[in-house]
Design a protein around this motif. Sequence first.
Motif, PDB file in Angstrom:
ATOM      1  N   ASP A   3     -42.840 -16.699  35.300  1.00  0.00           N
ATOM      2  CA  ASP A   3     -44.231 -16.314  35.038  1.00  0.00           C
ATOM      3  C   ASP A   3     -45.056 -17.429  34.397  1.00  0.00           C
ATOM      4  O   ASP A   3     -46.278 -17.319  34.314  1.00  0.00           O
ATOM      5  CB  ASP A   3     -44.279 -15.069  34.145  1.00  0.00           C
ATOM      6  CG  ASP A   3     -43.776 -13.836  34.872  1.00  0.00           C
ATOM      7  OD1 ASP A   3     -43.756 -13.839  36.120  1.00  0.00           O
ATOM      8  OD2 ASP A   3     -43.393 -12.871  34.186  1.00  0.00           O
ATOM      9  N   LEU A   4     -44.406 -18.499  33.948  1.00  0.00           N
ATOM     10  CA  LEU A   4     -45.123 -19.612  33.321  1.00  0.00           C
ATOM     11  C   LEU A   4     -45.729 -20.567  34.352  1.00  0.00           C
ATOM     12  O   LEU A   4     -46.660 -21.307  34.032  1.00  0.00           O
ATOM     13  CB  LEU A   4     -44.179 -20.407  32.405  1.00  0.00           C
ATOM     14  CG  LEU A   4     -43.561 -19.657  31.239  1.00  0.00           C
ATOM     15  CD1 LEU A   4     -42.556 -20.558  30.511  1.00  0.00           C
ATOM     16  CD2 LEU A   4     -44.625 -19.150  30.289  1.00  0.00           C
ATOM     17  N   LEU A   5     -45.186 -20.574  35.568  1.00  0.00           N
ATOM     18  CA  LEU A   5     -45.642 -21.517  36.587  1.00  0.00           C
ATOM     19  C   LEU A   5     -46.995 -21.105  37.158  1.00  0.00           C
ATOM     20  O   LEU A   5     -47.242 -19.924  37.377  1.00  0.00           O
ATOM     21  CB  LEU A   5     -44.622 -21.592  37.723  1.00  0.00           C
ATOM     22  CG  LEU A   5     -43.279 -22.200  37.349  1.00  0.00           C
ATOM     23  CD1 LEU A   5     -42.301 -22.063  38.509  1.00  0.00           C
ATOM     24  CD2 LEU A   5     -43.437 -23.659  36.950  1.00  0.00           C
ATOM     25  N   PRO A   6     -47.853 -22.093  37.417  1.00  0.00           N
ATOM     26  CA  PRO A   6     -49.126 -21.768  38.065  1.00  0.00           C
ATOM     27  C   PRO A   6     -48.860 -21.289  39.493  1.00  0.00           C
ATOM     28  O   PRO A   6     -47.938 -21.768  40.137  1.00  0.00           O
ATOM     29  CB  PRO A   6     -49.890 -23.086  38.056  1.00  0.00           C
ATOM     30  CG  PRO A   6     -48.877 -24.144  37.826  1.00  0.00           C
ATOM     31  CD  PRO A   6     -47.698 -23.503  37.149  1.00  0.00           C
ATOM     32  N   HIS A   7     -49.627 -20.340  39.956  1.00  0.00           N
ATOM     33  CA  HIS A   7     -49.418 -19.800  41.296  1.00  0.00           C
ATOM     34  C   HIS A   7     -50.470 -20.338  42.253  1.00  0.00           C
ATOM     35  O   HIS A   7     -51.233 -19.603  42.854  1.00  0.00           O
ATOM     36  CB  HIS A   7     -49.429 -18.266  41.257  1.00  0.00           C
ATOM     37  CG  HIS A   7     -48.307 -17.729  40.440  1.00  0.00           C
ATOM     38  ND1 HIS A   7     -47.002 -17.729  40.873  1.00  0.00           N
ATOM     39  CD2 HIS A   7     -48.281 -17.228  39.186  1.00  0.00           C
ATOM     40  CE1 HIS A   7     -46.221 -17.227  39.942  1.00  0.00           C
ATOM     41  NE2 HIS A   7     -46.974 -16.923  38.901  1.00  0.00           N
ATOM     42  N   GLY A  57     -50.431 -27.088  46.218  1.00  0.00           N
ATOM     43  CA  GLY A  57     -51.078 -28.385  46.251  1.00  0.00           C
ATOM     44  C   GLY A  57     -51.059 -29.131  44.940  1.00  0.00           C
ATOM     45  O   GLY A  57     -51.303 -30.325  44.897  1.00  0.00           O
ATOM     46  N   GLU A  58     -50.783 -28.464  43.836  1.00  0.00           N
ATOM     47  CA  GLU A  58     -50.753 -29.130  42.531  1.00  0.00           C
ATOM     48  C   GLU A  58     -49.352 -29.076  41.956  1.00  0.00           C
ATOM     49  O   GLU A  58     -48.653 -28.090  42.122  1.00  0.00           O
ATOM     50  CB  GLU A  58     -51.707 -28.447  41.554  1.00  0.00           C
ATOM     51  CG  GLU A  58     -53.157 -28.571  41.922  1.00  0.00           C
ATOM     52  CD  GLU A  58     -54.045 -27.907  40.894  1.00  0.00           C
ATOM     53  OE1 GLU A  58     -53.734 -27.967  39.686  1.00  0.00           O
ATOM     54  OE2 GLU A  58     -55.054 -27.332  41.297  1.00  0.00           O
ATOM     55  N   ARG A  59     -48.950 -30.141  41.273  1.00  0.00           N
ATOM     56  CA  ARG A  59     -47.692 -30.105  40.545  1.00  0.00           C
ATOM     57  C   ARG A  59     -47.989 -29.467  39.196  1.00  0.00           C
ATOM     58  O   ARG A  59     -48.811 -29.945  38.442  1.00  0.00           O
ATOM     59  CB  ARG A  59     -47.124 -31.515  40.366  1.00  0.00           C
ATOM     60  CG  ARG A  59     -45.686 -31.462  39.853  1.00  0.00           C
ATOM     61  CD  ARG A  59     -45.056 -32.835  39.807  1.00  0.00           C
ATOM     62  NE  ARG A  59     -45.357 -33.453  38.529  1.00  0.00           N
ATOM     63  CZ  ARG A  59     -45.715 -34.711  38.350  1.00  0.00           C
ATOM     64  NH1 ARG A  59     -45.832 -35.508  39.371  1.00  0.00           N
ATOM     65  NH2 ARG A  59     -45.966 -35.181  37.158  1.00  0.00           N
ATOM     66  N   GLY A  60     -47.350 -28.376  38.918  1.00  0.00           N
ATOM     67  CA  GLY A  60     -47.599 -27.674  37.671  1.00  0.00           C
ATOM     68  C   GLY A  60     -46.425 -27.814  36.711  1.00  0.00           C
ATOM     69  O   GLY A  60     -45.303 -28.098  37.127  1.00  0.00           O
ATOM     70  N   VAL A  69     -40.537 -26.590  32.466  1.00  0.00           N
ATOM     71  CA  VAL A  69     -40.307 -26.269  33.870  1.00  0.00           C
ATOM     72  C   VAL A  69     -41.421 -26.937  34.670  1.00  0.00           C
ATOM     73  O   VAL A  69     -42.589 -26.909  34.258  1.00  0.00           O
ATOM     74  CB  VAL A  69     -40.245 -24.740  34.116  1.00  0.00           C
ATOM     75  CG1 VAL A  69     -41.531 -24.057  33.729  1.00  0.00           C
ATOM     76  CG2 VAL A  69     -39.866 -24.437  35.549  1.00  0.00           C
ATOM     77  N   LEU A  70     -41.055 -27.592  35.784  1.00  0.00           N
ATOM     78  CA  LEU A  70     -42.027 -28.267  36.646  1.00  0.00           C
ATOM     79  C   LEU A  70     -41.956 -27.695  38.046  1.00  0.00           C
ATOM     80  O   LEU A  70     -40.864 -27.401  38.546  1.00  0.00           O
ATOM     81  CB  LEU A  70     -41.747 -29.768  36.723  1.00  0.00           C
ATOM     82  CG  LEU A  70     -42.280 -30.629  35.579  1.00  0.00           C
ATOM     83  CD1 LEU A  70     -41.488 -30.404  34.325  1.00  0.00           C
ATOM     84  CD2 LEU A  70     -42.258 -32.082  35.969  1.00  0.00           C
ATOM     85  N   GLN A  71     -43.109 -27.567  38.661  1.00  0.00           N
ATOM     86  CA  GLN A  71     -43.241 -27.053  40.022  1.00  0.00           C
ATOM     87  C   GLN A  71     -43.782 -28.181  40.894  1.00  0.00           C
ATOM     88  O   GLN A  71     -44.806 -28.781  40.579  1.00  0.00           O
ATOM     89  CB  GLN A  71     -44.212 -25.883  39.983  1.00  0.00           C
ATOM     90  CG  GLN A  71     -44.602 -25.333  41.317  1.00  0.00           C
ATOM     91  CD  GLN A  71     -45.530 -24.152  41.112  1.00  0.00           C
ATOM     92  OE1 GLN A  71     -45.083 -23.039  41.046  1.00  0.00           O
ATOM     93  NE2 GLN A  71     -46.825 -24.420  40.985  1.00  0.00           N
TER      94      GLN A  71
END
Length: 187
Positions: free
Chosen positions: A35-39, A42-45, A59-61
């Motif tokens: 739930d912490l990751l941006p949804h 196109g962007e590395r979050g 955590v990295l996306q």
Amino acid sequence: MTGRLPFPPPGRVLDGQELQSVARAVAEAEELWTDLLPHRTGERGYAEVFLDEHLGVWVLQWTSDDHDTGYHDHDHSAGAVHVARGAIRHEHLRLGHRPVGTRVPTGEGFCFDETFIHRMRREPGAGPTVTVHAYSPPLVSTGQYGEQDDGLLHRVPTPSDEHLSPKGRQGTPSTKPPDADTDEGGP
């Protein structure tokens, strides 16, 4: 102290092997970070999962093949990375030669000490990728490396909360694009 871990906080500075166990345990406890990751695509979050005086976990996306940290160090922190989903390309800078790179798939990871310089980018074609990073002591700053207009390699001090991206030219990647006929850079 902020965030949660799937075990009691260690209460001391950890070495690379211990950090690798932390990163793996947090990666496997998806309820701590999903739930912490941006949804958005196109962007590395990135998001902080846990922070105290001895340990920082992020955590990295990675949602695009062009997501790239550039070459960097971790100043005074040891660290570890564990791939929770997808795959990354982990590269080591070599002077006078192509970098050495390896594909790190889901379920695998690596650790490093405070002297380490490396680059991570999403493995081309890997699809959405998530990595968990653990640092001890917590990351305060990084040094980012790149060839500048004078042709020399420079270190750019960067606060830990700044999004890592290539600073200057990064040299030849360890793999060619997926449509190339050969891969001279190794696995």
